[in-house]
Motif scaffolding. Structure first.
Motif, mmCIF file in Angstrom:
data_model
loop_
_atom_site.group_PDB
_atom_site.id
_atom_site.type_symbol
_atom_site.label_atom_id
_atom_site.label_comp_id
_atom_site.label_asym_id
_atom_site.label_seq_id
_atom_site.Cartn_x
_atom_site.Cartn_y
_atom_site.Cartn_z
ATOM 1 N N HIS A 1 5.722 10.151 -6.818
ATOM 2 C CA HIS A 1 7.075 10.606 -7.160
ATOM 3 C C HIS A 1 7.600 10.096 -8.492
ATOM 4 O O HIS A 1 8.789 10.275 -8.790
ATOM 5 N N GLN A 2 6.737 9.549 -9.301
ATOM 6 C CA GLN A 2 7.149 9.213 -10.665
ATOM 7 C C GLN A 2 7.595 10.472 -11.405
ATOM 8 O O GLN A 2 8.539 10.458 -12.188
ATOM 9 N N LYS A 3 6.926 11.581 -11.104
ATOM 10 C CA LYS A 3 7.261 12.868 -11.723
ATOM 11 C C LYS A 3 8.661 13.327 -11.346
ATOM 12 O O LYS A 3 9.257 14.172 -12.036
ATOM 13 N N ASP A 4 9.219 12.791 -10.257
ATOM 14 C CA ASP A 4 10.562 13.154 -9.806
ATOM 15 C C ASP A 4 11.625 12.174 -10.306
ATOM 16 O O ASP A 4 12.771 12.206 -9.828
ATOM 17 N N GLY A 5 11.250 11.313 -11.246
ATOM 18 C CA GLY A 5 12.208 10.354 -11.782
ATOM 19 C C GLY A 5 12.492 9.195 -10.856
ATOM 20 O O GLY A 5 13.537 8.536 -10.982
ATOM 21 N N ILE A 6 11.570 8.927 -9.914
ATOM 22 C CA ILE A 6 11.773 7.869 -8.921
ATOM 23 C C ILE A 6 10.951 6.643 -9.289
ATOM 24 O O ILE A 6 9.756 6.750 -9.600
ATOM 25 N N ASN A 7 11.594 5.482 -9.254
ATOM 26 C CA ASN A 7 10.931 4.214 -9.571
ATOM 27 C C ASN A 7 10.794 3.348 -8.328
ATOM 28 O O ASN A 7 11.590 3.454 -7.391
ATOM 29 N N VAL A 8 9.787 2.494 -8.344
ATOM 30 C CA VAL A 8 9.559 1.541 -7.259
ATOM 31 C C VAL A 8 9.298 0.164 -7.861
ATOM 32 O O VAL A 8 8.425 0.013 -8.717
ATOM 33 N N THR A 9 10.055 -0.827 -7.419
ATOM 34 C CA THR A 9 9.823 -2.210 -7.810
ATOM 35 C C THR A 9 9.537 -3.026 -6.553
ATOM 36 O O THR A 9 10.384 -3.099 -5.653
ATOM 37 N N LYS B 1 14.424 -3.774 -15.623
ATOM 38 C CA LYS B 1 13.271 -3.541 -16.488
ATOM 39 C C LYS B 1 12.277 -2.553 -15.871
ATOM 40 O O LYS B 1 11.261 -2.232 -16.474
ATOM 41 N N GLN B 2 12.605 -2.092 -14.652
ATOM 42 C CA GLN B 2 11.772 -1.130 -13.918
ATOM 43 C C GLN B 2 10.335 -1.631 -13.775
ATOM 44 O O GLN B 2 9.365 -0.869 -13.891
ATOM 45 N N LYS B 3 10.204 -2.908 -13.474
ATOM 46 C CA LYS B 3 8.874 -3.474 -13.259
ATOM 47 C C LYS B 3 8.251 -2.915 -11.990
ATOM 48 O O LYS B 3 8.935 -2.657 -11.008
ATOM 49 N N PHE B 4 6.939 -2.728 -12.019
ATOM 50 C CA PHE B 4 6.232 -2.263 -10.833
ATOM 51 C C PHE B 4 6.218 -3.347 -9.748
ATOM 52 O O PHE B 4 6.400 -3.066 -8.568
ATOM 53 N N GLU B 5 5.967 -4.588 -10.170
ATOM 54 C CA GLU B 5 5.785 -5.675 -9.218
ATOM 55 C C GLU B 5 6.168 -6.987 -9.891
ATOM 56 O O GLU B 5 5.865 -7.209 -11.066
ATOM 57 N N GLY C 1 0.808 -1.211 0.000
ATOM 58 C CA GLY C 1 0.000 0.000 0.000
ATOM 59 C C GLY C 1 0.843 1.262 0.000
ATOM 60 O O GLY C 1 0.615 2.183 -0.786
ATOM 61 N N PHE C 2 1.868 1.297 0.864
ATOM 62 C CA PHE C 2 2.702 2.492 0.970
ATOM 63 C C PHE C 2 3.500 2.741 -0.310
ATOM 64 O O PHE C 2 3.516 3.864 -0.841
ATOM 65 N N PHE C 3 4.174 1.715 -0.817
ATOM 66 C CA PHE C 3 5.079 1.933 -1.951
ATOM 67 C C PHE C 3 4.355 2.069 -3.285
ATOM 68 O O PHE C 3 4.903 2.663 -4.221
#
Length: 261
Positions: free
Chosen positions: A169-177, A226-230, A160-162
């Motif tokens: 923060h995608q607009k800040d060039g930050i990725n989360v996998t 590959k910058q996958k979300f999950e 939920g948090f990530f």
């Protein structure tokens, strides 16, 4: 995105998945910052990695020290490209037999510690307009299983948090996998909390027969690049995510009949 020559900070690096990732990333000539509580284990890890490695020991349960730890980490190489949030602990006890202090500890270590560290490094990522969080959650962050109630709750919370971190923060060039391991050959079962907060100290057959750490590490690195979300990494147990989505009642009774421990 290739991880070659990037600066990577790994928590929970003294054994298991964290240690395996350190070895795999060393082969890519990444500059590594490795964290865990055991200084000796981190020193042994550093000796075996053919790359630049800095040791930053600390306890994830010390939630108020995260800004200080981030400042130290940045000072080593001047920046951090990837933060791998891997530290945590599991559980093997029934709800009715688990002291509430164990639930609290699981939330503090598996959820709040990762949130605190992620928020502490966030200004650095925003300033650089780049950064990547790779969060090691679990398949238990997608569906539940007996004997893991507090662990499941903490891992669900991470998702939920990530997910929101990625959106904001995608607009800040930050990725989360978000990386969801199934059964991996680590000491996760041996180190798991039982009802009174002590360690289980015994392994289970599913973990013993799970995916090896080196294979898992390569799959996780590929998902990050590959910058996958999950991503779900393991054996047949990963099908539980799909079954939960379309046939939740079936999964419920299947898991109960499997008599997992």
């Amino acid at each position: 995105m290739k991880l070659d020559n990037k600066v990577v900070w790994i928590t929970g690096a003294s054994s298991g998945i964290g240690e395996g990732l350190a070895y795999a990333l060393a082969e890519k000539k990444c500059k590594l910052i490795v964290s865990a509580r055991s200084i000796e284990a981190l020193q042994n890890l550093k000796k075996q990695c053919q790359t630049e490695v800095e040791i930053l020991p600390f306890d994830l349960a010390d939630l108020d020290s995260m800004k200080e730890q981030v400042a130290k980490a940045i000072s080593f190489f001047g920046k951090i490209d990837l933060l791998i949030l891997n530290g945590g602990v599991s559980q093997r006890s029934l709800i009715a037999e688990t002291d509430f202090s164990v639930d609290r500890k699981l939330i503090e270590v598996d959820y709040l510690a990762n949130v605190a560290l992620a928020k502490a490094i966030l200004p650095h990522f925003i300033e650089n307009h780049s950064g990547h969080y790779a969060v090691v959650t679990s398949l238990m962050g997608k569906f539940g299983s007996p004997y893991r109630s507090g662990y499941c709750g903490a891992k669900h919370a991470l998702h939920g948090f990530f997910d929101v971190m990625r959106m904001e923060h995608q607009k800040d060039g930050i990725n989360v996998t978000l990386v969801c391991p199934g059964f991996i050959q680590t000491n996760v079962a041996k180190n798991a909390f039982v009802g009174d907060g002590s360690k289980q100290l015994t392994d289970d057959e599913a973990t013993q027969n799970g995916m090896t750490v080196p294979v898992f590490a390569q799959k996780m690195i590929k998902a990050i690049e590959k910058q996958k979300f999950e991503v779900y990494i393991g054996g047949k147990e990963t099908l539980g995510v799909l079954i939960k989505r379309f046939f939740p009642t079936f999964l419920h009774y299947f898991v109960i009949r499997s008599k997992v421990k």
